[in-house]
Design an enzyme around this catalytic site. Structure first.
Site, PDB file in Angstrom:
ATOM      1  N   ASP A  62       0.865  -1.183   0.000  1.00 12.80           N
ATOM      2  CA  ASP A  62       0.000   0.000   0.000  1.00 12.80           C
ATOM      3  C   ASP A  62       0.903   1.235   0.000  1.00 12.80           C
ATOM      4  O   ASP A  62       1.815   1.316   0.838  1.00 12.80           O
ATOM      5  CB  ASP A  62      -0.869  -0.055   1.277  1.00 12.80           C
ATOM      6  CG  ASP A  62      -1.874   1.073   1.358  1.00 12.80           C
ATOM      7  OD1 ASP A  62      -1.667   2.124   0.733  1.00 12.80           O
ATOM      8  OD2 ASP A  62      -2.880   0.883   2.080  1.00 12.80           O
ATOM      9  N   SER A  88      -9.448   5.415  -8.815  1.00 12.24           N
ATOM     10  CA  SER A  88      -9.598   6.120 -10.101  1.00 12.24           C
ATOM     11  C   SER A  88     -11.038   6.310 -10.566  1.00 12.24           C
ATOM     12  O   SER A  88     -11.256   6.940 -11.603  1.00 12.24           O
ATOM     13  CB  SER A  88      -8.833   5.354 -11.185  1.00 12.24           C
ATOM     14  OG  SER A  88      -9.477   4.110 -11.452  1.00 12.24           O
ATOM     15  N   THR A 103      -5.608   7.184  -0.275  1.00 12.50           N
ATOM     16  CA  THR A 103      -4.624   6.761  -1.291  1.00 12.50           C
ATOM     17  C   THR A 103      -4.129   7.949  -2.115  1.00 12.50           C
ATOM     18  O   THR A 103      -2.921   8.151  -2.264  1.00 12.50           O
ATOM     19  CB  THR A 103      -5.245   5.695  -2.215  1.00 12.50           C
ATOM     20  OG1 THR A 103      -5.404   4.493  -1.469  1.00 12.50           O
ATOM     21  CG2 THR A 103      -4.371   5.419  -3.424  1.00 12.50           C
ATOM     22  N   THR A 137      -4.974  13.772 -14.050  1.00 11.10           N
ATOM     23  CA  THR A 137      -6.143  13.700 -14.924  1.00 11.10           C
ATOM     24  C   THR A 137      -6.569  15.093 -15.382  1.00 11.10           C
ATOM     25  O   THR A 137      -6.296  16.088 -14.700  1.00 11.10           O
ATOM     26  CB  THR A 137      -7.299  13.039 -14.137  1.00 11.10           C
ATOM     27  OG1 THR A 137      -8.507  13.184 -14.872  1.00 11.10           O
ATOM     28  CG2 THR A 137      -7.506  13.677 -12.770  1.00 11.10           C
ATOM     29  N   ASP A 138      -7.305  15.140 -16.497  1.00 12.19           N
ATOM     30  CA  ASP A 138      -7.867  16.429 -16.935  1.00 12.19           C
ATOM     31  C   ASP A 138      -9.033  16.862 -16.039  1.00 12.19           C
ATOM     32  O   ASP A 138      -9.463  18.017 -16.091  1.00 12.19           O
ATOM     33  CB  ASP A 138      -8.301  16.369 -18.407  1.00 12.19           C
ATOM     34  CG  ASP A 138      -9.356  15.306 -18.707  1.00 12.19           C
ATOM     35  OD1 ASP A 138      -9.754  14.555 -17.788  1.00 12.19           O
ATOM     36  OD2 ASP A 138      -9.784  15.225 -19.882  1.00 12.19           O
ATOM     37  N   GLU A 139      -9.542  15.919 -15.201  1.00  6.66           N
ATOM     38  CA  GLU A 139     -10.709  16.265 -14.379  1.00  6.66           C
ATOM     39  C   GLU A 139     -10.387  17.326 -13.324  1.00  6.66           C
ATOM     40  O   GLU A 139     -11.290  17.939 -12.776  1.00  6.66           O
ATOM     41  CB  GLU A 139     -11.281  15.015 -13.700  1.00  6.66           C
ATOM     42  CG  GLU A 139     -11.751  14.000 -14.710  1.00  6.66           C
ATOM     43  CD  GLU A 139     -12.780  13.008 -14.174  1.00  6.66           C
ATOM     44  OE1 GLU A 139     -13.280  13.186 -13.059  1.00  6.66           O
ATOM     45  OE2 GLU A 139     -13.072  12.054 -14.905  1.00  6.66           O
ATOM     46  N   TYR A 162     -13.162  12.471  -6.346  1.00  8.34           N
ATOM     47  CA  TYR A 162     -12.005  11.916  -7.067  1.00  8.34           C
ATOM     48  C   TYR A 162     -11.119  13.034  -7.606  1.00  8.34           C
ATOM     49  O   TYR A 162      -9.910  13.076  -7.346  1.00  8.34           O
ATOM     50  CB  TYR A 162     -12.471  11.017  -8.226  1.00  8.34           C
ATOM     51  CG  TYR A 162     -11.384  10.759  -9.252  1.00  8.34           C
ATOM     52  CD1 TYR A 162     -10.292   9.963  -8.956  1.00  8.34           C
ATOM     53  CD2 TYR A 162     -11.448  11.341 -10.528  1.00  8.34           C
ATOM     54  CE1 TYR A 162      -9.278   9.734  -9.888  1.00  8.34           C
ATOM     55  CE2 TYR A 162     -10.450  11.119 -11.467  1.00  8.34           C
ATOM     56  CZ  TYR A 162      -9.374  10.321 -11.144  1.00  8.34           C
ATOM     57  OH  TYR A 162      -8.364  10.114 -12.072  1.00  8.34           O
ATOM     58  N   LYS A 166      -7.267  14.197  -6.638  1.00  7.69           N
ATOM     59  CA  LYS A 166      -6.162  14.235  -7.603  1.00  7.69           C
ATOM     60  C   LYS A 166      -5.567  15.651  -7.660  1.00  7.69           C
ATOM     61  O   LYS A 166      -4.353  15.821  -7.744  1.00  7.69           O
ATOM     62  CB  LYS A 166      -6.647  13.818  -8.995  1.00  7.69           C
ATOM     63  CG  LYS A 166      -7.010  12.349  -9.147  1.00  7.69           C
ATOM     64  CD  LYS A 166      -5.859  11.382  -8.965  1.00  7.69           C
ATOM     65  CE  LYS A 166      -4.849  11.416 -10.075  1.00  7.69           C
ATOM     66  NZ  LYS A 166      -3.821  10.344  -9.909  1.00  7.69           N
ATOM     67  N   ASN A 191      -9.673  10.904 -20.919  1.00 15.44           N
ATOM     68  CA  ASN A 191     -10.206   9.535 -20.710  1.00 15.44           C
ATOM     69  C   ASN A 191      -9.475   8.503 -21.544  1.00 15.44           C
ATOM     70  O   ASN A 191      -9.407   8.620 -22.767  1.00 15.44           O
ATOM     71  CB  ASN A 191     -11.680   9.489 -21.117  1.00 15.44           C
ATOM     72  CG  ASN A 191     -12.568  10.120 -20.088  1.00 15.44           C
ATOM     73  OD1 ASN A 191     -12.441  11.321 -19.820  1.00 15.44           O
ATOM     74  ND2 ASN A 191     -13.467   9.354 -19.509  1.00 15.44           N
ATOM     75  N   PRO A 217     -26.607   1.410 -19.518  1.00 15.12           N
ATOM     76  CA  PRO A 217     -26.963   2.623 -18.775  1.00 15.12           C
ATOM     77  C   PRO A 217     -26.243   3.869 -19.283  1.00 15.12           C
ATOM     78  O   PRO A 217     -25.012   3.935 -19.256  1.00 15.12           O
ATOM     79  CB  PRO A 217     -26.522   2.299 -17.341  1.00 15.12           C
ATOM     80  CG  PRO A 217     -25.419   1.304 -17.502  1.00 15.12           C
ATOM     81  CD  PRO A 217     -25.663   0.557 -18.767  1.00 15.12           C
ATOM     82  N   TYR A 219     -25.945   7.873 -18.568  1.00 12.63           N
ATOM     83  CA  TYR A 219     -26.306   8.860 -17.552  1.00 12.63           C
ATOM     84  C   TYR A 219     -26.928  10.108 -18.209  1.00 12.63           C
ATOM     85  O   TYR A 219     -26.379  10.625 -19.205  1.00 12.63           O
ATOM     86  CB  TYR A 219     -25.078   9.304 -16.749  1.00 12.63           C
ATOM     87  CG  TYR A 219     -24.385   8.226 -15.936  1.00 12.63           C
ATOM     88  CD1 TYR A 219     -24.901   6.935 -15.806  1.00 12.63           C
ATOM     89  CD2 TYR A 219     -23.189   8.512 -15.269  1.00 12.63           C
ATOM     90  CE1 TYR A 219     -24.252   5.962 -15.051  1.00 12.63           C
ATOM     91  CE2 TYR A 219     -22.538   7.538 -14.505  1.00 12.63           C
ATOM     92  CZ  TYR A 219     -23.077   6.263 -14.412  1.00 12.63           C
ATOM     93  OH  TYR A 219     -22.424   5.310 -13.667  1.00 12.63           O
ATOM     94  N   ARG A 226     -16.455  13.547 -23.598  1.00 14.27           N
ATOM     95  CA  ARG A 226     -15.134  13.149 -23.113  1.00 14.27           C
ATOM     96  C   ARG A 226     -14.190  13.069 -24.309  1.00 14.27           C
ATOM     97  O   ARG A 226     -14.628  12.862 -25.444  1.00 14.27           O
ATOM     98  CB  ARG A 226     -15.196  11.775 -22.398  1.00 14.27           C
ATOM     99  CG  ARG A 226     -16.087  11.756 -21.142  1.00 14.27           C
ATOM    100  CD  ARG A 226     -15.474  12.582 -20.039  1.00 14.27           C
ATOM    101  NE  ARG A 226     -16.219  12.588 -18.790  1.00 14.27           N
ATOM    102  CZ  ARG A 226     -17.109  13.521 -18.424  1.00 14.27           C
ATOM    103  NH1 ARG A 226     -17.403  14.519 -19.258  1.00 14.27           N
ATOM    104  NH2 ARG A 226     -17.682  13.477 -17.236  1.00 14.27           N
ATOM    105  N   GLY A 294     -23.131  16.078  -9.898  1.00 18.01           N
ATOM    106  CA  GLY A 294     -21.954  16.910 -10.200  1.00 18.01           C
ATOM    107  C   GLY A 294     -21.270  16.546 -11.508  1.00 18.01           C
ATOM    108  O   GLY A 294     -20.079  16.803 -11.682  1.00 18.01           O
TER     109      GLY A 294
END
Ligand code: NAD
Ligand code: DAU
Length: 354
Positions: A62, A88, A103, A137-139, A162, A166, A191, A217, A219, A226, A294
């Site tokens: 870990d 992730s 983490t 990430t780009d997020e 998340y 990050k 992505n 599914p 959303y 993306r 969100g």
């Protein structure tokens, strides 16, 4: 070009980390130590193709474990650390953010402290080659409207637990560069898709459900956008940065493949129809479901910097990459079963409140 022969990769039993290991081991003079906790997302089945390579080692650790990390780093004595280990999945961060804070933030903090102590113990020659590369990430940039692109100078505005975790880890990495002079680089990518992606993520989830004739599914209205990048193109970019990226810089990495989620799902359905013909269209399985809380509307990366400065270009188009990915999942249903049998049912995630 950095003289890197020994690389520690964290998170190498996951999707992108394992692609990085495949890339690095294809260079004959590189040794890799993979440090991975083997969470629900990390599996030894993902590392089977290279696990017997004499230049590969694995330790189940870990990244939050201070003593074990310090021992592993000091004993292996790496020239570089490529840090991918993370929680992730955005939907899981909505259901339960704790592990993301542990983490992604505390684990990265622990690695940075260990890396700095180790770096300070090296002689000047090895210090001049050392790199701590942090995969982000780009997020972290939040959501775009209909226009514009994320560049390396776009301000951070994360929306989910998340992406906030990050963003925090990216800031810690920059602080260790600025304050303690640890040589670091941060990359922010869009992505990814491709083989060995855990089937909770949109593309493998839709493939798996379609193959099993289950509802697909989507959303909200499926109009979120993306920017998709084939995983081996991301790994190639990360390895390019590892050897030739400039310390202190950040690099945005993207696929120049903007698609709405509905376009992606339609494309998967149509490619599947060619590969596994079905009486009715797979599109008939599409079901619009409650939106993600969100939910960021659009991500799109301007990747001119890495193209101009390091000469990196994605090789796959979305159509070629998606076809390879679908074929891989059709041929590797055993892998899907092995990684999902204990902890994942394919049920909807991300609607609980923390
Ligand atoms: P993944 O979930 O497939 O793999 C994560 C790996 O990290 C797993 O093998 C897991 O066992 C390991 N891990 C998790 N917690 C750990 C801990 N505490 N200690 C040691 N190992 C631990 O993730 P991925 O999609 O391969 O993403 C890898 C990295 O790239 C992440 O940092 C993610 O934020 C970033 N990223 C992902 C994408 C994407 O589209 N998947 C895009 C941009 C950036
Ligand atoms: O942008 C980079 C990020 O991409 C990475 O940092 C993350 O680690 C990675 O998981 C990914 O995040 P997303 O939230 O964009 O990926 P996901 O596959 O979960 O969802 C992609 C889009 O599809 C998103 O708009 C939500 C939507 N979606 C997702 C699932 C799982 C659906 O419509 N239906 C679904 O069942």
């Amino acid at each position: 070009m950095r003289a890197i022969k020994k690389v520690i990769i964290t998170g190498g039993a996951g999707f992108i980390g394992s692609a990085c290991i495949r890339n690095l081991l294809s260079r004959e003079d590189v040794e890799v130590l993979n440090i991975d906790k083997l969470t629900y997302a990390g599996h030894l089945e993902t590392t089977e193709s290279f696990s017997k390579n004499p230049r590969y080692r694995f330790l189940q650790i870990d990244i939050c474990d201070k003593n074990a990390i310090a021992k592993a780093v000091n004993e292996f004595s790496p020239d570089a650390i490529l840090h991918l280990a993370a929680e992730s999945h955005v939907d899981r961060s909505i259901d339960g953010p704790d592990q993301f804070i542990e983490t992604n933030i505390l684990g990265t903090y622990n690695l940075l402290k260990t890396a700095l102590r180790y770096y300070q113990s090296l002689d000047a020659k090895r210090q001049s080659q050392f790199l701590f590369q942090h995969i982000s990430t780009d997020e972290v940039f939040g959501s775009l409207g209909q226009d514009g692109y994320f560049t390396e100078t776009t301000p951070y505005q994360p929306s989910s637990p998340y992406s906030a975790s990050k963003a925090c880890s990216d800031h810690l990495v920059r602080a260790w560069l600025t304050t303690f002079k640890l040589p670091t680089i941060v990359t922010n990518c869009s992505n990814n898709y491709g083989p060995y992606q855990f089937p909770e993520k949109l593309i493998p989830l839709i493939i798996s459900k379609a193959v099993n004739q289950e509802p697909l599914p989507v959303y909200g209205k499926g109009d979120n956008v993306r920017d998709w990048l084939y995983v081996d193109d991301h790994a190639a970019a990360l390895v390019e940065v590892l050897f030739r990226g400039v310390v202190g810089e950040t690099y945005n990495i993207g696929g120049k493949n903007e698609k709405t989620n509905l376009e992606v799902v339609h494309l998967i359905c149509d490619l599947l129809q060619e590969l596994v013909p079905n009486k009715s269209s797979y599109r008939d399985l599409i079901t619009f479901v409650e939106d993600r809380p969100g939910h960021d509307l659009r991500y799109a990366i301007d990747c001119q910097k890495i193209q101009n400065e390091l000469g990196w270009q994605p090789k796959e188009t979305f159509e070629t990459g998606l076809k390879r990915t679908i074929s891989w999942y059709l041929d590797n249903q055993n892998w899907v079963r092995a990684v999902t049998e204990q902890d994942y049912s394919g049920d909807r995630l991300g609607l609980k409140t923390a």
